[in-house]
Design an enzyme around this catalytic site. Structure first.
Site, PDB file in Angstrom:
ATOM      1  N   ARG A  46       0.844  -1.205   0.000  1.00  0.00           N
ATOM      2  CA  ARG A  46       0.000   0.000   0.000  1.00  0.00           C
ATOM      3  C   ARG A  46       0.874   1.248   0.000  1.00  0.00           C
ATOM      4  NH1 ARG A  46      -1.641   2.215   4.641  1.00  0.00           N
ATOM      5  NH2 ARG A  46      -2.268   0.297   5.671  1.00  0.00           N
ATOM      6  N   TYR A  98     -14.824  17.700 -16.308  1.00  0.00           N
ATOM      7  CA  TYR A  98     -15.309  16.317 -16.417  1.00  0.00           C
ATOM      8  C   TYR A  98     -16.400  16.047 -15.352  1.00  0.00           C
ATOM      9  CZ  TYR A  98     -15.301  11.301 -15.587  1.00  0.00           C
ATOM     10  OH  TYR A  98     -15.707  10.015 -15.366  1.00  0.00           O
ATOM     11  N   ASP A 170      -5.566  19.610 -15.231  1.00  0.00           N
ATOM     12  CA  ASP A 170      -5.837  18.250 -15.711  1.00  0.00           C
ATOM     13  C   ASP A 170      -5.353  18.168 -17.160  1.00  0.00           C
ATOM     14  OD1 ASP A 170      -6.947  15.921 -16.785  1.00  0.00           O
ATOM     15  OD2 ASP A 170      -8.719  16.008 -15.503  1.00  0.00           O
ATOM     16  N   LYS A 195      -6.468   6.913 -19.740  1.00  0.00           N
ATOM     17  CA  LYS A 195      -6.631   7.390 -21.107  1.00  0.00           C
ATOM     18  C   LYS A 195      -5.322   7.253 -21.882  1.00  0.00           C
ATOM     19  CE  LYS A 195     -10.627   8.778 -19.412  1.00  0.00           C
ATOM     20  NZ  LYS A 195     -11.201   7.987 -18.391  1.00  0.00           N
TER      21      LYS A 195
HETATM   22  C1  LIG Z   1     -10.448  14.872 -18.233  1.00  0.00           C
HETATM   23  C2  LIG Z   1     -10.679  13.744 -17.260  1.00  0.00           C
HETATM   24  N1  LIG Z   1     -10.166  13.836 -16.022  1.00  0.00           N
HETATM   25  C3  LIG Z   1     -10.342  12.855 -15.112  1.00  0.00           C
HETATM   26  C4  LIG Z   1     -11.082  11.726 -15.403  1.00  0.00           C
HETATM   27  C5  LIG Z   1     -11.282  10.670 -14.353  1.00  0.00           C
HETATM   28  O1  LIG Z   1     -10.430   9.585 -14.573  1.00  0.00           O
HETATM   29  P1  LIG Z   1     -10.753   8.065 -14.167  1.00  0.00           P
HETATM   30  O2  LIG Z   1     -11.940   7.633 -14.966  1.00  0.00           O
HETATM   31  O3  LIG Z   1      -9.488   7.347 -14.479  1.00  0.00           O
HETATM   32  O4  LIG Z   1     -11.052   8.059 -12.703  1.00  0.00           O
HETATM   33  C6  LIG Z   1     -11.635  11.579 -16.676  1.00  0.00           C
HETATM   34  C7  LIG Z   1     -12.414  10.382 -17.014  1.00  0.00           C
HETATM   35  O5  LIG Z   1     -13.038  10.286 -18.051  1.00  0.00           O
HETATM   36  C8  LIG Z   1     -11.420  12.618 -17.625  1.00  0.00           C
HETATM   37  O6  LIG Z   1     -11.939  12.548 -18.862  1.00  0.00           O
END
Ligand SMILES: Cc1ncc(COP(=O)(O)O)c(C=O)c1O
Length: 379
Positions: A46, A98, A170, A195
Site C-alpha cells: 500500500r 469532467y 488536468d 486514457k
Molecule cells: C479529463 C478527465 N479527467 C479525469 C477523469 C477521471 O479519470 P478516471 O476515470 O481514471 O477516474 C476523466 C475520465 O473520463 C477525464 O476525462
C-alpha cells in the site's frame, strides 16, 4: 534526453538481478525484512512497491515535475489533490469540467467544508473576478471534456502566482507529449492515466505530478494513508503503454485533424469542436501552448434523435465511455459521461442533447471516415 527516449528508459532500467529488459511485476503485498527496522526499501505494497516507483519516476520526468504519485484512477488522483486543502478553502474550477469532478466536488467534498465556484476559465477576467480572500486553488481542465474549451495556462498561472494560489491542471486530454502545463507555470498536474498514458484501454489509473516539496510530502501522506496507490500489474500496464506515447499521440493528432475536417464539411453536422480548426474560438491559444491538437473532438447534430441515429449506426467506432485508447470510441456526453451534471448546468456549459464526443483512435483514418459517413447517412 528527448521525450521518447525518456518515455522508454526512465524508470525502466533492466532488472539488476536477472538482466530482464522489462522489470518484473512485483505481485506481492509485503516484503520480508532482513532485521527489525531493516528492509530493502519496501515494506508493504500500500505504501510503495517497485512497479509504482518506476512508473512514478517516468511520469514525473515526462511532465517536468519534481515527483509524481500514481493512483488507482484519475478520480483518486484528483481527490488527493483537493485533500491538500482545509475546510473553509475556496477553489475555482473550470466550468465545463469532467462530470466525475463535478460530482466529487459538489456532492462529496462540499460536505467537508470546501467551497467550489465553476467559472469559464478560458476568460482570464472571469478567473480574476472569482478570486476570493480564501481562494487557495484554481483547478483547470484544458481542453475541457467534452466541450474542448481551452484555457490559457500561462496567463492563469501568472495570476495564480501573483495571488499566491495553487494552479492544478488536468492534462488528460493531451498527455505530456502535446502539452506541458508545468513549463507554462502550473504547480500541479493531474491525469487520468486510464486514457492516453496507458493508451490501450486495459486498466484505470491516475497521476499527480508535483513541483513543490511540501506538496510532495502531503500527497504521499494522503496516498499511503488512504491506500489509493496503483497496483503492481496496473503500473506495469501503464509503464508499457507510455513507451509508445509519442508515436501514438502523433497518430491521434493526424487522425483527429482528418476527422475534424471531414465532419466540419458535412451538411448534417451543425458544429465541430476541435482546437485544431481555425473555427475553434481558442484556436490561437491552443496553437501557442500545445504541440498538437490530439484525438479528442465533439460535434453537434442538433438533436438527441439525430445523435441516437448516428450512435446506433456506427460499426468501427465503439459506443463506450472513456477515451484515449488506440481504438476509436464514440459517446453521448449528456446521457453518458456527464449524466451526473444537472440538465440546466449541462446546457449552460454547452453539452447539448445533440452533442457527440469522439475519441479518435489510431486506426486508418479512411476507415473511420467511411464508418462515420455511413452512420451520418442514416441521420
Ligand atoms: C479529463 C478527465 N479527467 C479525469 C477523469 C477521471 O479519470 P478516471 O476515470 O481514471 O477516474 C476523466 C475520465 O473520463 C477525464 O476525462
Amino acid at each position: 534526453m528527448g521525450f521518447s527516449t525518456d518515455a522508454i528508459h526512465v524508470g525502466q532500467e533492466p532488472d539488476p538481478s536477472t538482466g530482464a529488459i522489462v522489470a518484473p511485476i512485483y505481485q506481492t503485498s509485503t516484503y520480508v525484512q532482513e532485521a527489525l527496522g531493516k528492509n530493502k526499501g519496501f515494506d508493504y505494497a500500500r505504501t510503495a512497491h517497485p512497479n509504482r516507483r518506476a512508473l512514478e519516476r517516468c511520469v514525473a520526468k515526462l511532465e517536468g515535475g519534481l515527483t509524481s504519485y500514481v493512483f488507482s484512477s484519475g478520480m483518486a488522483a484528483i481527490d488527493a489533490v483537493f485533500r491538500l486543502l482545509r475546510p473553509g478553502d475556496h477553489v475555482i474550477v473550470s466550468q465545463a469540467v469532467y462530470g466525475g469532478v463535478f460530482r466529487l466536488t459538489t456532492q462529496l467534498l462540499v460536505q467537508f467544508g470546501l467551497q467550489f465556484d465553476f467559472v469559464d476559465t478560458s476568460c482570464l477576467e472571469n478567473v480574476r473576478k472569482a478570486l476570493k480572500p480564501n481562494t487557495k486553488m484554481i483547478y483547470v481542465e484544458t481542453p475541457t471534456n467534452p466541450t474542448m474549451i481551452i484555457t490559457d495556462i500561462a496567463a492563469v498561472a501568472k495570476l495564480a502566482r501573483e495571488r499566491n494560489v495553487t494552479l492544478a491542471v488536468d492534462n488528460t486530454f493531451l498527455s505530456p507529449y502535446l502539452q506541458q502545463p508545468i513549463a507554462l507555470g502550473a504547480h500541479i498536474v493531474v491525469h487520468s492515466m486510464t486514457k492516453y498514458l496507458n493508451g490501450h484501454s486495459d486498466c484505470t489509473g491516475g497521476a499527480v505530478i508535483l513541483t513543490r516539496q511540501e506538496d510532495v510530502d502531503r500527497i504521499y501522506f494522503i496516498q499511503r494513508s488512504a491506500g489509493t496507490g496503483l497496483a503492481p500489474m496496473d503500473c506495469f500496464l501503464v509503464s508499457r503503454g507510455i513507451k509508445t506515447l509519442a508515436v501514438r499521440m502523433e497518430r491521434h493528432d493526424a487522425n483527429g485533424m482528418a476527422i475534424a475536417k471531414f465532419l466540419e464539411a458535412h451538411a448534417k453536422v451543425k458544429r465541430v469542436l476541435y482546437p485544431g480548426l481555425a473555427s475553434h474560438p481558442q484556436h490561437e491559444v491552443a496553437r501557442r501552448q500545445q504541440r498538437g491538437f490530439g484525438g479528442m473532438l465533439s460535434f453537434d447534430l442538433g438533436s438527441l434523435e439525430a445523435a441516437r441515429q448516428l450512435l446506433n449506426h456506427v460499426k468501427l467506432c465503439s459506443l463506450a465511455e472513456s477515451l484515449g485508447g488506440v481504438e476509436t470510441l464514440i459517446s453521448h456526453p449528456a446521457l453518458m459521461t456527464h449524466a451526473s451534471v444537472p440538465p440546466e448546468v449541462r446546457l449552460q456549459i454547452g453539452i447539448t442533447d445533440g452533442l457527440v464526443r469522439l475519441s479518435v483512435g489510431i486506426e486508418d483514418a479512411e476507415d473511420l471516415i467511411a464508418d462515420l459517413e455511413h452512420a451520418l447517412s442514416k441521420v
